[in-house]
Design an enzyme around this catalytic site. Structure first.
Site, short mmCIF file in Angstrom:
data_model
loop_
_atom_site.label_atom_id
_atom_site.label_comp_id
_atom_site.label_asym_id
_atom_site.label_seq_id
_atom_site.Cartn_x
_atom_site.Cartn_y
_atom_site.Cartn_z
N LYS A 51 0.85 -1.20 0.00
CA LYS A 51 0.00 0.00 0.00
C LYS A 51 0.88 1.24 0.00
O LYS A 51 0.60 2.22 -0.70
CB LYS A 51 -0.93 -0.02 1.23
CG LYS A 51 -2.02 -1.06 1.09
CD LYS A 51 -2.74 -1.37 2.39
CE LYS A 51 -3.66 -2.58 2.19
NZ LYS A 51 -4.30 -3.05 3.43
N GLN A 95 -5.15 -1.89 9.65
CA GLN A 95 -4.83 -3.18 9.03
C GLN A 95 -5.30 -4.31 9.95
O GLN A 95 -4.99 -4.31 11.14
CB GLN A 95 -3.31 -3.25 8.81
CG GLN A 95 -2.83 -4.47 8.08
CD GLN A 95 -3.32 -4.53 6.63
OE1 GLN A 95 -3.29 -3.55 5.91
NE2 GLN A 95 -3.80 -5.69 6.22
N ASP A 118 -11.49 2.01 3.74
CA ASP A 118 -11.72 0.57 3.60
C ASP A 118 -13.21 0.25 3.48
O ASP A 118 -13.58 -0.87 3.15
CB ASP A 118 -11.15 -0.18 4.83
CG ASP A 118 -9.87 -0.93 4.50
OD1 ASP A 118 -9.62 -1.18 3.31
OD2 ASP A 118 -9.13 -1.25 5.45
#
Ligand code: NAP
Length: 280
Positions: A51, A95, A118
């Site tokens: 990322k 994460q 997300d």
């Protein structure tokens, strides 16, 4: 049979985003993603590195918060609140997984929905379900982009999804419904799964079982999207679909690697740019 090239499409999307980022920077908006990782999960470290690389390439700024596994829930929530309040941060990503004992739902719920790149905050999940503009979870969004890029008709088609996780299967139900497919979702308690899968015009396998979908389960001419990422006994990356045999009878199929995986990162970048564009 066509192979859907996720790697090439992801590159094209990233190139388009770079142009948008340059424009934003010209206006004094410097898109920035903050990533929080708690604990030292090896796979997560690789994902975070990917990322960060993608951000770099596009010109998105990247801030990493690496917290050790003694981090308390209160510290995690306070960090998220601090990032929510920072005007220079447009996207926040936590994460997963995080260490046991921490409540990841509370953490996702704390992320400001306007920075929730997300798409895991319940406000975005709810907006997706009523068809409002929102941040869509990156993997399902990537699947939809692939179908669109290859002009694959969804309207009136029978779509079958295997897997009902909050990050892939469930949001994908909504995405495909919004595109007027007739959607069926299968999971570990589904009976006669082979018969249901065989009816699919569009099949999405997202269960995390190597080569679960075999050629006898798939209708001739179906479109097959393989979300699975698994390690074979030889250490190779394999999907949830037996690519070698299934590919002989379908119209379109995604490979693993080089299919959905690169699209997930591209759609994350898309969401960060979208968040930066919300800045007035
Ligand atoms: P997950 O949270 O473990 O969910 C798996 C889902 O599959 C569950 O709904 C489960 O049913 C269902 N399932 C498991 N075994 C099954 C079986 N034998 N028959 C039918 N359904 C079954 O997994 P996930 O996070 O959604 O990920 C799924 C796969 O996609 C994994 O391989 C993961 O690595 C991969 N993935 C890839 C990307 C990407 O960027 N390409 C992104 C995310 C995930 P129950 O609900 O009944 O337990």
């Amino acid at each position: 049979m066509y192979i859907i090239d996720g790697k090439a499409l992801a590159k094209k999307i990233r190139e388009g985003l770079k142009v948008e980022v340059d424009e934003l920077r010209g206006k004094g908006i410097f898109p920035k993603l903050a990533v929080i990782m708690v604990g030292d999960d090896k796979a997560s470290s690789v994902y975070v590195r990917n990322k960060s690389k993608a951000c770099n390439e596009i010109g998105i700024e990247f801030e990493e918060y690496l917290k050790d596994d003694s981090t308390t829930q209160e510290e995690l929530i306070n960090l998220i609140k601090e990032l929510n309040n920072r005007k220079d941060i447009h996207g926040i990503l936590l994460q997963s997984p995080i260490p046991e004992g921490l409540d990841i739902r509370e953490a996702f719920n704390t992320i400001d929905y306007r920075k929730d790149v997300d798409g895991f905050n319940p406000i975005n999940v709810g907006k997706l379900s009523i068809g409002e503009d929102c941040f869509i979870s990156c993997t399902p969004h990537g699947v939809i982009k692939m179908l669109e890029e290859y002009n694959i008709e969804t309207e009136g088609k029978r779509a079958v999804i295997i897997g009902r996780s909050n990050i892939v299967g469930k949001p994908l139900i909504q995405c495909l419904l919004n595109k007027n497919a007739t959607v069926t979702v299968c999971h570990s308690r589904t009976k006669n799964i082979k018969d249901i899968v065989k009816e699919a015009d569009i099949l999405v396998a997202a269960l995390g079982k190597p080569k679960f979908v075999t050629a006898d389960m798939v209708k001739d001419g179906a479109v097959v999207i393989d979300v699975g990422i698994n390690r074979s006994d030889e250490g190779k990356l394999v999907g949830d679909v037996d690519f070698e045999n299934v590919s002989k009878k379908v119209s379109y199929i995604t490979p693993v690697p080089g299919g959905v995986g690169p699209m997930t990162v591209a759609m994350l970048m898309y969401n960060v740019v979208k968040a930066a564009k919300l800045v007035k």
